[in-house]
Design a protein around this motif. Structure first.
Motif, PDB file in Angstrom:
ATOM      1  N   ASN A 132      26.745 -27.914  20.482  1.00 28.15           N
ATOM      2  CA  ASN A 132      26.743 -29.420  20.196  1.00 28.15           C
ATOM      3  C   ASN A 132      28.362 -30.197  20.722  1.00 28.15           C
ATOM      4  N   GLN A 133      29.462 -28.729  20.533  1.00 28.66           N
ATOM      5  CA  GLN A 133      30.929 -29.642  20.578  1.00 28.66           C
ATOM      6  C   GLN A 133      31.131 -29.451  21.920  1.00 28.66           C
ATOM      7  N   MET A 134      30.312 -28.260  23.079  1.00 27.58           N
ATOM      8  CA  MET A 134      30.616 -28.652  24.485  1.00 27.58           C
ATOM      9  C   MET A 134      30.031 -30.248  24.576  1.00 27.58           C
ATOM     10  N   TYR A 135      28.200 -29.949  24.233  1.00 28.89           N
ATOM     11  CA  TYR A 135      27.493 -31.080  24.552  1.00 28.89           C
ATOM     12  C   TYR A 135      28.647 -32.510  24.377  1.00 28.89           C
ATOM     13  N   HIS A 136      29.504 -32.589  23.472  1.00 23.17           N
ATOM     14  CA  HIS A 136      29.483 -34.099  23.394  1.00 23.17           C
ATOM     15  C   HIS A 136      30.873 -33.943  24.065  1.00 23.17           C
ATOM     16  N   LYS A 137      31.836 -32.901  24.265  1.00 19.75           N
ATOM     17  CA  LYS A 137      32.774 -32.850  24.897  1.00 19.75           C
ATOM     18  C   LYS A 137      32.255 -33.503  26.429  1.00 19.75           C
ATOM     19  N   TYR A 138      31.236 -32.646  27.434  1.00 20.52           N
ATOM     20  CA  TYR A 138      30.450 -33.669  28.817  1.00 20.52           C
ATOM     21  C   TYR A 138      30.238 -35.133  28.604  1.00 20.52           C
ATOM     22  N   ILE A 191      24.971 -25.840  45.407  1.00 16.79           N
ATOM     23  CA  ILE A 191      24.765 -25.600  43.985  1.00 16.79           C
ATOM     24  C   ILE A 191      23.804 -26.150  43.982  1.00 16.79           C
ATOM     25  N   SER A 192      22.482 -25.223  43.600  1.00 17.04           N
ATOM     26  CA  SER A 192      20.986 -25.892  43.620  1.00 17.04           C
ATOM     27  C   SER A 192      20.935 -25.266  41.989  1.00 17.04           C
ATOM     28  N   ILE A 193      20.548 -26.634  41.506  1.00 20.03           N
ATOM     29  CA  ILE A 193      19.684 -26.335  40.129  1.00 20.03           C
ATOM     30  C   ILE A 193      18.015 -25.320  40.185  1.00 20.03           C
ATOM     31  N   GLU A 194      18.281 -24.538  40.173  1.00 21.40           N
ATOM     32  CA  GLU A 194      16.483 -24.264  40.586  1.00 21.40           C
ATOM     33  C   GLU A 194      15.465 -25.081  38.926  1.00 21.40           C
ATOM     34  N   GLU A 195      16.096 -24.580  37.845  1.00 21.94           N
ATOM     35  CA  GLU A 195      15.528 -25.232  36.556  1.00 21.94           C
ATOM     36  C   GLU A 195      16.210 -24.637  35.210  1.00 21.94           C
ATOM     37  N   TRP A 196      15.536 -25.704  34.211  1.00 20.78           N
ATOM     38  CA  TRP A 196      15.908 -25.207  33.257  1.00 20.78           C
ATOM     39  C   TRP A 196      15.864 -24.635  32.502  1.00 20.78           C
ATOM     40  N   MET A 208      23.367 -32.585  31.425  1.00 25.75           N
ATOM     41  CA  MET A 208      23.516 -31.067  31.593  1.00 25.75           C
ATOM     42  C   MET A 208      23.822 -30.983  33.043  1.00 25.75           C
ATOM     43  N   GLU A 209      23.556 -31.714  34.063  1.00 28.04           N
ATOM     44  CA  GLU A 209      23.986 -31.870  35.157  1.00 28.04           C
ATOM     45  C   GLU A 209      25.429 -32.383  35.761  1.00 28.04           C
ATOM     46  N   TYR A 210      25.967 -33.311  34.769  1.00 25.21           N
ATOM     47  CA  TYR A 210      26.987 -33.008  35.201  1.00 25.21           C
ATOM     48  C   TYR A 210      28.350 -32.014  34.362  1.00 25.21           C
ATOM     49  N   ALA A 211      27.611 -31.426  33.305  1.00 30.89           N
ATOM     50  CA  ALA A 211      28.561 -30.274  32.611  1.00 30.89           C
ATOM     51  C   ALA A 211      28.235 -29.345  33.835  1.00 30.89           C
ATOM     52  N   VAL A 212      27.021 -28.680  34.218  1.00 28.55           N
ATOM     53  CA  VAL A 212      27.097 -27.668  35.234  1.00 28.55           C
ATOM     54  C   VAL A 212      28.001 -27.814  36.734  1.00 28.55           C
ATOM     55  N   LYS A 213      27.453 -29.536  36.769  1.00 32.95           N
ATOM     56  CA  LYS A 213      28.904 -30.101  38.299  1.00 32.95           C
ATOM     57  C   LYS A 213      30.228 -29.676  37.514  1.00 32.95           C
ATOM     58  N   LYS A 214      30.871 -29.637  36.370  1.00 31.56           N
ATOM     59  CA  LYS A 214      31.986 -29.860  35.888  1.00 31.56           C
ATOM     60  C   LYS A 214      33.272 -28.395  35.712  1.00 31.56           C
ATOM     61  N   ALA A 215      32.071 -27.783  35.371  1.00 27.70           N
ATOM     62  CA  ALA A 215      31.952 -25.907  35.612  1.00 27.70           C
ATOM     63  C   ALA A 215      32.295 -25.463  37.043  1.00 27.70           C
ATOM     64  N   ALA A 269      27.058 -17.764  33.605  1.00 28.23           N
ATOM     65  CA  ALA A 269      27.765 -18.618  32.934  1.00 28.23           C
ATOM     66  C   ALA A 269      26.527 -19.665  32.603  1.00 28.23           C
ATOM     67  N   CYS A 270      26.250 -20.484  33.781  1.00 32.22           N
ATOM     68  CA  CYS A 270      24.928 -21.294  33.899  1.00 32.22           C
ATOM     69  C   CYS A 270      24.088 -21.022  32.921  1.00 32.22           C
ATOM     70  N   GLN A 271      23.587 -19.626  32.913  1.00 33.28           N
ATOM     71  CA  GLN A 271      22.560 -19.479  32.709  1.00 33.28           C
ATOM     72  C   GLN A 271      22.697 -19.004  30.795  1.00 33.28           C
ATOM     73  N   GLU A 272      24.023 -18.874  30.624  1.00 32.87           N
ATOM     74  CA  GLU A 272      24.254 -18.823  29.191  1.00 32.87           C
ATOM     75  C   GLU A 272      25.129 -20.164  28.421  1.00 32.87           C
ATOM     76  N   LEU A 273      25.310 -20.778  28.763  1.00 32.71           N
ATOM     77  CA  LEU A 273      25.958 -21.925  28.494  1.00 32.71           C
ATOM     78  C   LEU A 273      25.236 -23.084  28.805  1.00 32.71           C
ATOM     79  N   PHE A 274      24.562 -23.461  29.912  1.00 33.40           N
ATOM     80  CA  PHE A 274      23.509 -24.749  30.448  1.00 33.40           C
ATOM     81  C   PHE A 274      22.181 -24.817  30.376  1.00 33.40           C
TER      82      PHE A 274
END
Length: 541
Positions: A132-138, A191-196, A208-215, A269-274
């Motif tokens: 939730n903290q990470m989500y609101h940060k982004y 960077i290809s986001i295949e699926e969620w 979350m796409e924005y979060a992936v971009k910043k990461a 990191a994308c798999q674990e966090l996003f």
């Protein structure tokens, strides 16, 4: 984690204190108190996650203490102990949010089972709070972010909305404030986001796409100067600069080995966090003017990749049709139209590069020869448009491309690559709009009563699922998954209207093995569940 035991009976406290090896259960420290006021002091001085509390105590009952804990230590989970089994006690315990309610004397296995459940609940709460903290940060960053001039420059360059040669390009580059020189080189990573891996609402997915971009930007540009940009078609690229930026430290070219290692860490990191499955397509360093072609090659890699996901894939040229030792007299400009008509964009670009390299080494090549080469190339472009039936007006900046004055072989190379790529991309988009989308829609409609997915549709048309989803949304304005569900729900409504099949049987027939999910999808589409819909239509009839 810390555990606090509160009981006015010393024997009861010691029994709980020594009933097991608490450290073996992940509890680092156990504190005790025989009165509610002492328990409050400990709770003020320490972060205590677990509380085992007796209800009947002489100075203050445990229910009152836990009520205070709920207000002043909300992260603490509690278990009540009591000698009484009256329902009123249990009801109060439940109202206070107690995790469990156990009768004395407590069975050790029962107590440990309850404590294990509490610890699992605490970890889940901590994970949620962290997310939730990470989500609101982004979310805050996303809301505050404004389009940047640098990103707009790269978007215009990659879409060939600016001319990538001569004074035109120099002015655009200087005006964008990128901090690079015209002869600097850039390496793109797609960077290809295949699926969620979990369901997300459209708004949450955008965040979350924005979060992936910043990461991605943090991972790839931590030690190397660069930029994360999303091009005009929605594709995410990391652009790494070989020469560094003005005012910054000099940069060395990052190696493919380094990029592979960074890419693997980023994918994990994308798999674990996003909750995202990501694939990285790594290009090679190119002069800025040649970057659009390199990025288009990476898009082709993504489109054709239907088996290797969650990987770091390195770019390799598709065709090596011109060997370094071939003679200049073997090069015929007519070969260029052949590559174009056969859809071999990379081969056409390699042909242009090889041709200019040979002519540059030819001391007898003069300005009049360059003018003739320029005109011959334009004739090939017009011939290609005529054969393919493409309207020149549909190609961005086409009048500027065709009227540009060419001074020197280097300008010719950038100009020829740009105009050839632009007209071939127009042909490619036209073919995809008609063929792939229509085939996808037809496949979904034909297989409506089977358990199909985005991956199976993509496999049928021979494209990467992420690429197909992006193309489908661009051409139809609707997500591929949403369209698939709507077709299935329309078929469900038809079966409800025309047959007496049980709703559960209809769910099975349209490819849903999970009845609850089927009902949820139908309600989302029609605002009622399937049985309610059938009852209403029968009353109307």
């Amino acid at each position: 984690m810390r555990l606090l035991i509160v009981d006015d009976e010393q024997f009861a406290v010691e029994g709980l204190l020594y009933c097991c090896d608490w450290k073996a259960y992940g509890i680092e420290e156990v504190l005790t108190a025989n009165r509610a006021d002492k328990a409050r002091e400990l709770l003020k001085d320490h972060r205590i996650e677990l509380l085992i509390c007796d209800i009947e105590m002489p100075d203050e009952d445990g229910l009152s203490l836990v009520g205070w804990v709920r207000e002043h230590s909300p992260w603490t989970e509690s278990i009540f102990l009591t000698c009484h089994s009256e329902f009123s006690y249990a009801k109060k315990a439940v109202n206070l949010g107690s995790f469990d309610y156990l009768l004395k004397p407590v069975d050790t296995e029962e107590l440990l089972s309850a404590v294990s459940g509490m610890m699992a609940a605490i970890r889940e709460k901590e994970e949620y709070e962290s997310y939730n903290q990470m989500y609101h940060k982004y979310l805050n960053l996303w809301q505050q972010e404004k389009p940047k001039r640098v990103e707009r420059f790269w978007q215009d360059l990659l879409s060939r909305s600016i001319l990538s040669f001569g004074d035109f390009f120099d002015r655009e580059l200087a005006g964008a404030g990128v901090g690079l020189n015209p002869d600097d080189q850039v390496l793109p990573v797609l960077i290809s986001i295949e699926e969620w891996s979990k369901p997300l609402s459209p708004r949450d997915q955008e965040i979350m796409e924005y979060a992936v971009k910043k990461a991605a930007e943090e991972c790839f540009t931590e030690e190397h100067p660069g930029e994360a940009i999303t091009d005009k078609s929605g594709v995410l690229f990391i652009l790494l600069y070989a020469g560094g930026v003005e005012g910054g430290p000099a940069a060395k070219k990052v190696s493919l080995q380094q990029l592979t290692a960074i890419g693997k860490r980023f994918i994990q990191a994308c798999q674990e966090l996003f909750y995202s499955i990501v694939t990285c397509y790594v290009g090679s360093f190119k002069p800025i003017q040649e970057l659009p072609g390199m990025c288009e090659s990476l898009k082709t890699m993504e489109r054709d990749n239907i088996s290797r996901t969650q990987s770091v894939l390195l770019y390799l040229p598709q065709d090596q049709m011109l060997s370094a030792n071939s003679n200049s007299e073997d090069i015929l400009l007519g070969d260029l139209i052949s590559y174009m008509l056969n859809g071999k964009r990379e081969s056409a670009v390699q042909f242009i590069h090889h041709l200019t390299a040979k002519l540059e080494a030819n001391p007898s090549f003069q300005g009049r020869h360059l003018d003739a080469l320029h005109q011959d190339t334009l004739q090939i472009i017009y011939h290609f448009l005529q054969v393919r039936g493409i309207n020149a007006g549909s190609i961005a900046l086409f009048p500027d491309w065709t009227t540009a004055r060419i001074r020197g072989l280097l300008q010719y190379r950038h100009w020829a690559e740009g105009i050839v790529s632009a007209v071939m991309e127009a042909e490619f988009e036209r073919q995809e709009k008609g063929g792939v989308i229509e085939r996808s829609i037809r496949y979904i409609q034909q297989k409506v009563e089977e358990e199909i997915s985005r991956a199976s549709v993509a496999d049928y048309v021979g494209l990467n699922p992420a690429y197909l989803s992006r193309l489908f949304k661009k051409e139809t304005g609707q997500n591929l998954i949403d369209f698939l569900i709507s077709v299935k729900m329309d078929r469900t409504r038809e079966l409800l209207d025309t047959t007496d099949m049980p709703v559960s049987a209809i769910a099975q027939q349209v490819g849903y093995s999970n009845f609850s999910h089927f009902t949820k999808m139908f309600r989302k589409q029609f605002d009622v569940n399937p049985q309610e819909y059938r009852n209403v239509t029968k009353r109307i009839d």
